[in-house]
Design a protein around this motif. Structure first.
Motif, PDB file in Angstrom:
ATOM      1  N   SER A  43      25.247  20.403  41.276  1.00 40.28           N
ATOM      2  CA  SER A  43      24.297  19.493  40.645  1.00 40.28           C
ATOM      3  C   SER A  43      22.896  19.929  41.060  1.00 40.28           C
ATOM      4  N   ARG A  44      21.890  19.429  40.342  1.00 42.21           N
ATOM      5  CA  ARG A  44      20.504  19.758  40.681  1.00 42.21           C
ATOM      6  C   ARG A  44      20.198  19.379  42.129  1.00 42.21           C
ATOM      7  N   GLY A  45      20.694  18.200  42.502  1.00 39.36           N
ATOM      8  CA  GLY A  45      20.445  17.706  43.855  1.00 39.36           C
ATOM      9  C   GLY A  45      21.038  18.620  44.912  1.00 39.36           C
ATOM     10  N   GLU A  46      22.264  19.071  44.675  1.00 37.21           N
ATOM     11  CA  GLU A  46      22.919  19.939  45.645  1.00 37.21           C
ATOM     12  C   GLU A  46      22.168  21.256  45.789  1.00 37.21           C
ATOM     13  N   GLU A  47      21.769  21.809  44.642  1.00 39.02           N
ATOM     14  CA  GLU A  47      21.089  23.098  44.679  1.00 39.02           C
ATOM     15  C   GLU A  47      19.747  22.998  45.410  1.00 39.02           C
ATOM     16  N   SER A  48      18.984  21.943  45.093  1.00 42.70           N
ATOM     17  CA  SER A  48      17.684  21.842  45.767  1.00 42.70           C
ATOM     18  C   SER A  48      17.867  21.479  47.237  1.00 42.70           C
ATOM     19  N   CYS A  49      18.949  20.775  47.549  1.00 46.15           N
ATOM     20  CA  CYS A  49      19.227  20.486  48.953  1.00 46.15           C
ATOM     21  C   CYS A  49      19.468  21.783  49.730  1.00 46.15           C
ATOM     22  N   LEU A  50      20.207  22.702  49.130  1.00 45.03           N
ATOM     23  CA  LEU A  50      20.470  23.983  49.799  1.00 45.03           C
ATOM     24  C   LEU A  50      19.169  24.738  50.067  1.00 45.03           C
ATOM     25  N   VAL A  51      18.299  24.767  49.049  1.00 46.93           N
ATOM     26  CA  VAL A  51      17.023  25.467  49.200  1.00 46.93           C
ATOM     27  C   VAL A  51      16.172  24.799  50.288  1.00 46.93           C
ATOM     28  N   ASN A  52      16.060  23.456  50.200  1.00 44.52           N
ATOM     29  CA  ASN A  52      15.277  22.726  51.204  1.00 44.52           C
ATOM     30  C   ASN A  52      15.849  22.886  52.598  1.00 44.52           C
ATOM     31  N   CYS A  53      17.165  22.914  52.671  1.00 47.92           N
ATOM     32  CA  CYS A  53      17.844  23.021  53.962  1.00 47.92           C
ATOM     33  C   CYS A  53      17.419  24.287  54.693  1.00 47.92           C
ATOM     34  N   VAL A  54      17.373  25.403  53.968  1.00 48.04           N
ATOM     35  CA  VAL A  54      16.962  26.674  54.580  1.00 48.04           C
ATOM     36  C   VAL A  54      15.487  26.609  54.978  1.00 48.04           C
ATOM     37  N   ASP A  55      14.640  26.166  54.047  1.00 50.60           N
ATOM     38  CA  ASP A  55      13.204  26.150  54.328  1.00 50.60           C
ATOM     39  C   ASP A  55      12.859  25.196  55.472  1.00 50.60           C
ATOM     40  N   ARG A  56      13.505  24.028  55.515  1.00 49.47           N
ATOM     41  CA  ARG A  56      13.195  23.083  56.584  1.00 49.47           C
ATOM     42  C   ARG A  56      13.723  23.569  57.922  1.00 49.47           C
ATOM     43  N   PHE A  57      14.837  24.273  57.913  1.00 48.61           N
ATOM     44  CA  PHE A  57      15.323  24.829  59.178  1.00 48.61           C
ATOM     45  C   PHE A  57      14.288  25.793  59.750  1.00 48.61           C
ATOM     46  N   LEU A  58      13.738  26.642  58.879  1.00 49.85           N
ATOM     47  CA  LEU A  58      12.754  27.616  59.342  1.00 49.85           C
ATOM     48  C   LEU A  58      11.468  26.915  59.780  1.00 49.85           C
ATOM     49  N   ASP A  59      11.079  25.867  59.037  1.00 54.14           N
ATOM     50  CA  ASP A  59       9.927  25.059  59.467  1.00 54.14           C
ATOM     51  C   ASP A  59      10.174  24.481  60.859  1.00 54.14           C
ATOM     52  N   THR A  60      11.393  23.963  61.045  1.00 56.26           N
ATOM     53  CA  THR A  60      11.747  23.384  62.341  1.00 56.26           C
ATOM     54  C   THR A  60      11.584  24.400  63.452  1.00 56.26           C
ATOM     55  N   SER A  61      12.101  25.594  63.192  1.00 59.28           N
ATOM     56  CA  SER A  61      12.032  26.623  64.219  1.00 59.28           C
ATOM     57  C   SER A  61      10.578  27.007  64.527  1.00 59.28           C
ATOM     58  N   LEU A  62       9.741  27.097  63.490  1.00 60.25           N
ATOM     59  CA  LEU A  62       8.326  27.395  63.716  1.00 60.25           C
ATOM     60  C   LEU A  62       7.628  26.247  64.453  1.00 60.25           C
ATOM     61  N   PHE A  63       7.982  25.021  64.049  1.00 52.05           N
ATOM     62  CA  PHE A  63       7.367  23.841  64.655  1.00 52.05           C
ATOM     63  C   PHE A  63       7.644  23.772  66.153  1.00 52.05           C
ATOM     64  N   ILE A  64       8.905  24.001  66.508  1.00 49.77           N
ATOM     65  CA  ILE A  64       9.288  23.911  67.916  1.00 49.77           C
ATOM     66  C   ILE A  64       8.592  24.980  68.749  1.00 49.77           C
ATOM     67  N   VAL A  65       8.533  26.168  68.203  1.00 48.55           N
ATOM     68  CA  VAL A  65       7.831  27.248  68.911  1.00 48.55           C
ATOM     69  C   VAL A  65       6.358  26.877  69.116  1.00 48.55           C
ATOM     70  N   LYS A  66       5.750  26.321  68.052  1.00 48.52           N
ATOM     71  CA  LYS A  66       4.336  25.948  68.132  1.00 48.52           C
ATOM     72  C   LYS A  66       4.116  24.855  69.184  1.00 48.52           C
ATOM     73  N   LYS A  67       4.990  23.845  69.147  1.00 43.89           N
ATOM     74  CA  LYS A  67       4.890  22.749  70.115  1.00 43.89           C
ATOM     75  C   LYS A  67       4.984  23.247  71.549  1.00 43.89           C
ATOM     76  N   LEU A  68       5.989  24.076  71.790  1.00 46.71           N
ATOM     77  CA  LEU A  68       6.173  24.598  73.144  1.00 46.71           C
ATOM     78  C   LEU A  68       4.973  25.415  73.581  1.00 46.71           C
ATOM     79  N   ASP A  69       4.425  26.137  72.606  1.00 43.98           N
ATOM     80  CA  ASP A  69       3.263  26.953  72.877  1.00 43.98           C
ATOM     81  C   ASP A  69       2.078  26.083  73.292  1.00 43.98           C
ATOM     82  N   GLU A  70       1.903  24.968  72.561  1.00 42.08           N
ATOM     83  CA  GLU A  70       0.806  24.047  72.872  1.00 42.08           C
ATOM     84  C   GLU A  70       0.982  23.444  74.267  1.00 42.08           C
ATOM     85  N   GLN A  71       2.230  23.035  74.563  1.00 41.94           N
ATOM     86  CA  GLN A  71       2.496  22.435  75.864  1.00 41.94           C
ATOM     87  C   GLN A  71       2.212  23.406  76.999  1.00 41.94           C
TER      88      GLN A  71
END
Lengths: 107, 85
Positions: B51-79
Motif C-alpha cells: 500500500s502507499r502507506g507501507e511503501e512510504s513507511c519503508l522509505v521514512n524508516c530508512v531516512d529516520r534511522f540515518l537521521d537518528t544516527s546523525l542526531f546521536i553523534v551530534k548530541k554526543l559531540d556537543e556534550q
C-alpha cells in the motif's frame, strides 16, 4: 626491424593474456560469491519473516492459502529490499554531496 | 599457481577487493534496514502489492534511522564539547 619488433612483442602478450585471464577469473569468482551470499541472506531472512507472518498455526501440511501468503510475502520482502536499497543509496549520495566529513559516517 | 601477478595487477586486485568490501558493507546495512523496517512497517497481512502507506513507511524508516544516527553523534559531540577539558 618490423619483424624483430613483432617477434619481441609476441612472446610478452601470451604471458600477460594468461595473467589477465587469471585476474579476471579471480574477480568473477569474488563477485559471484558475494552475489551468492547476498541472495542467501535475503532468502534466509525473508524465510524467517514470512514464516512468522504466514504460518501462525502450523498444521500437518502447508495449506494452499499458506503457500499463497508465503509467495506473496517473499515477493514483498524482495521489493522492500529494493526500496530500502534505493532509499539508502540516494541518502548516502546526497550526504556525500552536501558535506564532507562527519556525515559520511554511516557508510 | 607458480607465477605471481605483477605489481600493477596486484595493485588492481587490491583495489578491486577494497571496492567489493565497501559494497558488501553497504549491502549488509541494506539487509539490516530491510529487516528492521519490514518489522516496523509491514504489520498487516501481505498482499500482491505494497500500500502507499507501507511503501512510504519503508522509505521514512530508512531516512529516520540515518537521521537518528546523525542526531546521536551530534548530541554526543556537543556534550563532549561542553565538558571542561
Amino acid at each position: 626491424m618490423s619483424d624483430f619488433l613483432k617477434g619481441g612483442l609476441s612472446s610478452a602478450p601470451s604471458a600477460s593474456v594468461d595473467m589477465a585471464a587469471k585476474k579476471q577469473a579471480i574477480m568473477d569468482q569474488v563477485k559471484n560469491e558475494i552475489a551468492m551470499a547476498n541472495a542467501q541472506e535475503l532468502i534466509n531472512v525473508g524465510n524467517d519473516r514470512c514464516y512468522d507472518k504466514c504460518i501462525t498455526k502450523p498444521s500437518t501440511s502447508l495449506s494452499s492459502s499458506d503457500e499463497t501468503c508465503l509467495s506473496r510475502c517473499m515477493e514483498r520482502y524482495m521489493e522492500a529490499f529494493n526500496i530500502v536499497s534505493r532509499t539508502y543509496i540516494a541518502r548516502v549520495t546526497r550526504e556525500r554531496q552536501n558535506a564532507t566529513g562527519s556525515s559520511a559516517e554511516f557508510l | 599457481m607458480a607465477d605471481k601477478f605483477d605489481e600493477a595487477t596486484q595493485r588492481e586486485l587490491t583495489n578491486f577487493l577494497e571496492q567489493e568490501q565497501a559494497k558488501s558493507r553497504l549491502q549488509a546495512s541494506v539487509h539490516k534496514f530491510t529487516e528492521q523496517c519490514w518489522n516496523k512497517c509491514i504489520t498487516g497481512s501481505v498482499s500482491t502489492r505494497f500500500s502507499r502507506g507501507e511503501e512510504s513507511c519503508l522509505v521514512n524508516c530508512v531516512d529516520r534511522f540515518l537521521d537518528t544516527s546523525l542526531f546521536i553523534v551530534k548530541k554526543l559531540d556537543e556534550q563532549r564539547g561542553a565538558l571542561p577539558s
